[in-house]
Design an enzyme around this catalytic site. Structure first.
Site, PDB file in Angstrom:
ATOM      1  N   TYR A 147      -8.564  -8.910   4.792  1.00  0.00           N
ATOM      2  CA  TYR A 147      -7.843  -9.808   5.699  1.00  0.00           C
ATOM      3  C   TYR A 147      -8.774 -10.775   6.418  1.00  0.00           C
ATOM      4  CZ  TYR A 147      -3.273  -7.535   5.483  1.00  0.00           C
ATOM      5  OH  TYR A 147      -2.052  -7.069   5.086  1.00  0.00           O
ATOM      6  N   LYS A 196     -10.590   3.753  -2.635  1.00  0.00           N
ATOM      7  CA  LYS A 196     -10.643   3.526  -4.081  1.00  0.00           C
ATOM      8  C   LYS A 196     -12.108   3.683  -4.491  1.00  0.00           C
ATOM      9  CE  LYS A 196      -8.662   2.357  -7.988  1.00  0.00           C
ATOM     10  NZ  LYS A 196      -7.699   3.251  -8.670  1.00  0.00           N
ATOM     11  N   ASP A 228      -4.154   4.995  -5.243  1.00  0.00           N
ATOM     12  CA  ASP A 228      -3.031   5.012  -6.191  1.00  0.00           C
ATOM     13  C   ASP A 228      -2.361   6.387  -6.200  1.00  0.00           C
ATOM     14  OD1 ASP A 228      -5.410   5.953  -7.295  1.00  0.00           O
ATOM     15  OD2 ASP A 228      -5.097   5.075  -9.276  1.00  0.00           O
ATOM     16  N   ASP A 252      -1.792  -1.555   4.938  1.00  0.00           N
ATOM     17  CA  ASP A 252      -0.627  -2.447   4.967  1.00  0.00           C
ATOM     18  C   ASP A 252       0.414  -1.961   3.965  1.00  0.00           C
ATOM     19  OD1 ASP A 252       0.944  -4.777   5.506  1.00  0.00           O
ATOM     20  OD2 ASP A 252       0.173  -5.648   3.642  1.00  0.00           O
ATOM     21  N   ASP A 256       4.111   0.509   4.668  1.00  0.00           N
ATOM     22  CA  ASP A 256       5.479   0.112   4.292  1.00  0.00           C
ATOM     23  C   ASP A 256       6.133   1.215   3.471  1.00  0.00           C
ATOM     24  OD1 ASP A 256       5.344  -2.369   5.533  1.00  0.00           O
ATOM     25  OD2 ASP A 256       6.181  -3.442   3.806  1.00  0.00           O
TER      26      ASP A 256
HETATM   27  C1  IPM Z   1       2.004  -5.941   8.959  1.00  0.00           C
HETATM   28  C2  IPM Z   1       2.379  -7.240   8.329  1.00  0.00           C
HETATM   29  C3  IPM Z   1       1.217  -8.222   8.505  1.00  0.00           C
HETATM   30  C4  IPM Z   1       0.012  -7.609   7.837  1.00  0.00           C
HETATM   31  C5  IPM Z   1       1.495  -9.629   7.977  1.00  0.00           C
HETATM   32  C6  IPM Z   1       2.722 -10.227   8.640  1.00  0.00           C
HETATM   33  C7  IPM Z   1       0.317 -10.541   8.131  1.00  0.00           C
HETATM   34  O1  IPM Z   1       2.701  -7.062   6.992  1.00  0.00           O
HETATM   35  O2  IPM Z   1       1.777  -5.913  10.188  1.00  0.00           O
HETATM   36  O3  IPM Z   1       1.935  -4.952   8.236  1.00  0.00           O
HETATM   37  O4  IPM Z   1      -0.146  -7.739   6.611  1.00  0.00           O
HETATM   38  O5  IPM Z   1      -0.792  -6.983   8.522  1.00  0.00           O
HETATM   39 MG    MG Z   2       2.733  -5.035   6.354  1.00  0.00          MG
END
Ligand code: IPM
Ligand code: MG
Length: 364
Positions: A147, A196, A228, A252, A256
Site C-alpha cells: 500500500y 507467503k 492461500d 485486507d 473481508d
Molecule cells: C479497507 C478498504 C481500504 C483498504 C480501501 C478502501 C483503500 O478496503 O479498509 O479494507 O484496502 O485498506
Molecule cells: Mg478492504
C-alpha cells in the site's frame, strides 16, 4: 470522571447516519458513567472533495491529531458513477483514508470476526463447519507493504509497465507482532501468523521477527500459515483461529473473507491503533451509497467501534462492556435492521436501533 475530545468523521453515504447513532451511545455512556465527551466534526472522503477539492486537508489531519480519538463512518461512493472518481487516484475518497492512516501512524488494524449466536442463520457456512462458532481477530499491518511502497507506471519500448513494491523492515514487523501477542494474551493465547514465506523475502523476514517476538510471550503459542492455505482454512475450519497476524494486503483480503463468513458485516467493528492512545475506529463495512439517507443502515458496527474506542483509547473497560452488553440485549430481544432480519424478529431502522441500544446501557 474523564474528559475526552473525540473527532467525528461521518464521511459519505450512510456514514453520517451511523455516526449519529454511535454518538447517541457515547452520550449515553457519559450520562451513565459521569464522563464528558466533546466532539469535533471533520470532513473526509467525497464530502471533503466537494468542499475543498481534496479527500483530506492538512487542517483536518491536524484536528484529528489534536483529538483523543477518532470515530469514522465510511468514505467513498459508487466507483462507476460518481464524479469523485473522475480524478487522479491520489485525489479519490479512499486516498483520504490511506493518508489519515499514515498521518496518524495507525499501523495496527484490529478487525474482529465473531459469529453471533442470534445471527447463526445468516452464516453462509454449513452447520458442521460452524460447529461451536468462531471468534477471531485479524491484526492487519496498516501503514506498510504494497500500500505504501514505491509505485509507478511507465512505458518501456512501447510496452506499458506498472510496478508496486512490497517492503517491510524488522521494526515495522516487530511492532505489529507485539500488538498481536498482547491481544492474544487477553484472548485464547493463540497467534497464527499468515505470510507467503514459500515465495516472498518480506514474508521470510516476517516469520523470523514473529518468532523473535514470540520468545517474550511464552504464554502465547505462535504458528505460521501460508496465506492461500489461510483463505481455505477460514471457510473449512474457522473455529481454529484466535488472532491472525498478517501484513497489509493479505489482511485486507482475509478480513473481508472473515467478515463475510459471519454473515453480518453490518455488525463488525474495527480499530486502528498507533504507538500512542490515539486510535481511529470505524465499521468494517463501506459507505453503502445505495441505501444512504433511508434510515435502513445498521448502526451496530459503528456502535461497537465506539465501544472499542472506549476500551483501547480511553481504558474504559466497564463502559465498553456496557455498550457490548446493550447490543447483545437488543439482539436477544429480537430487534433487527434489514440486513440481519430473520423470521419472528422485529425490523427497525437506523435511528430506532440506536435508541433501543441506548436504552439498554447500564452502569452496573
Ligand atoms: C479497507 C478498504 C481500504 C483498504 C480501501 C478502501 C483503500 O478496503 O479498509 O479494507 O484496502 O485498506
Ligand atoms: Mg478492504
Amino acid at each position: 470522571m474523564m474528559e475526552k475530545k473525540i473527532a467525528l468523521i461521518p464521511g459519505d453515504g450512510i456514514g453520517p447516519e451511523i455516526v449519529r447513532e454511535a454518538r447517541k451511545i457515547l452520550d449515553k455512556v457519559c450520562e451513565k458513567f459521569g464522563h464528558s465527551f466533546t466532539y469535533t466534526e471533520l470532513l473526509m472522503g467525497g464530502c471533503s472533495i466537494d468542499a475543498y477539492g481534496v479527500p483530506l486537508t492538512d487542517e483536518t489531519l491536524e484536528a484529528a491529531k489534536a483529538s483523543d480519538s477518532v470515530l469514522l463512518g465510511a468514505v467513498g461512493g459508487n466507483v462507476g458513477n460518481s464524479r469523485w472518481y473522475d480524478v487522479a487516484p491520489n485525489l479519490r475518497p479512499e486516498a483520504g483514508l490511506l493518508a489519515i492512516r499514515k498521518g496518524l501512524g495507525l499501523f495496527a488494524n484490529i478487525r474482529p470476526a465473531y459469529l453471533y449466536k442470534e445471527l447463526k442463520a445468516a452464516c453462509p457456512l454449513r452447520e458442521d463447519i460452524i460447529g461451536e462458532g468462531f471468534d477471531m481477530v485479524i491484526m492487519r499491518e496498516l501503514t506498510g507493504g504494497l500500500y505504501f511502497g514505491e509505485r509507478h507506471t511507465e512505458e518501456v519500448d512501447g510496452v506499458r509497465k506498472a510496478t508496486d513494491t512490497l517492503t517491510y523492515d524488522e521494526n515495522e514487523i516487530r511492532r505489529i507482532a507485539i500488538k498481536a501477542f498482547e491481544i492474544a494474551r487477553k484472548r485464547k493465547g493463540n497467534v497464527i501468523s499468515v505470510d507467503k514465506a514459500n515465495v516472498l523475502d518480506s514474508s521470510r523476514l516476517w516469520r523470523q521477527v514473529a518468532e523473535e517476538v514470540a520468545k517474550d510471550y511464552p504464554d502465547v503459542t505462535l504458528t505460521h500459515m501460508l496465506v492461500d492455505n489461510c483463505a481455505m482454512q477460514l471457510v473449512m475450519n474457522p473455529g481454529q483461529f484466535d488472532v491472525i497476524l498478517t501484513e497489509n494486503m493479505f489482511g485486507d483480503i482475509l478480513s473481508d473473507e472473515a467478515s463475510m463468513i459471519t454473515g453480518s458485516i453490518g455488525m463488525l467493528s474495527s480499530a486502528s491503533l498507533s504507538e500512542t492512545k490515539l486510535g481511529l475506529y470505524e465499521p468494517s463495512h463501506g459507505s453503502a451509497p445505495d441505501i444512504a439517507g433511508k434510515d435502513l443502515a445498521n448502526p451496530i458496527a459503528t456502535i461497537l467501534s465506539a465501544a472499542m474506542m472506549l476500551r483501547y483509547s480511553f481504558d474504559m473497560d466497564k463502559e465498553a462492556d456496557a455498550v457490548e452488553a446493550a447490543v447483545s440485549k437488543v439482539l436477544e430481544d429480537g430487534y433487527r435492521t434489514g440486513d440481519i432480519m430473520s423470521e419472528g424478529c422485529t425490523q427497525v431502522g437506523t435511528i430506532q436501533m440506536g435508541d433501543l441500544i441506548a436504552e439498554r446501557i447500564e452502569s452496573n
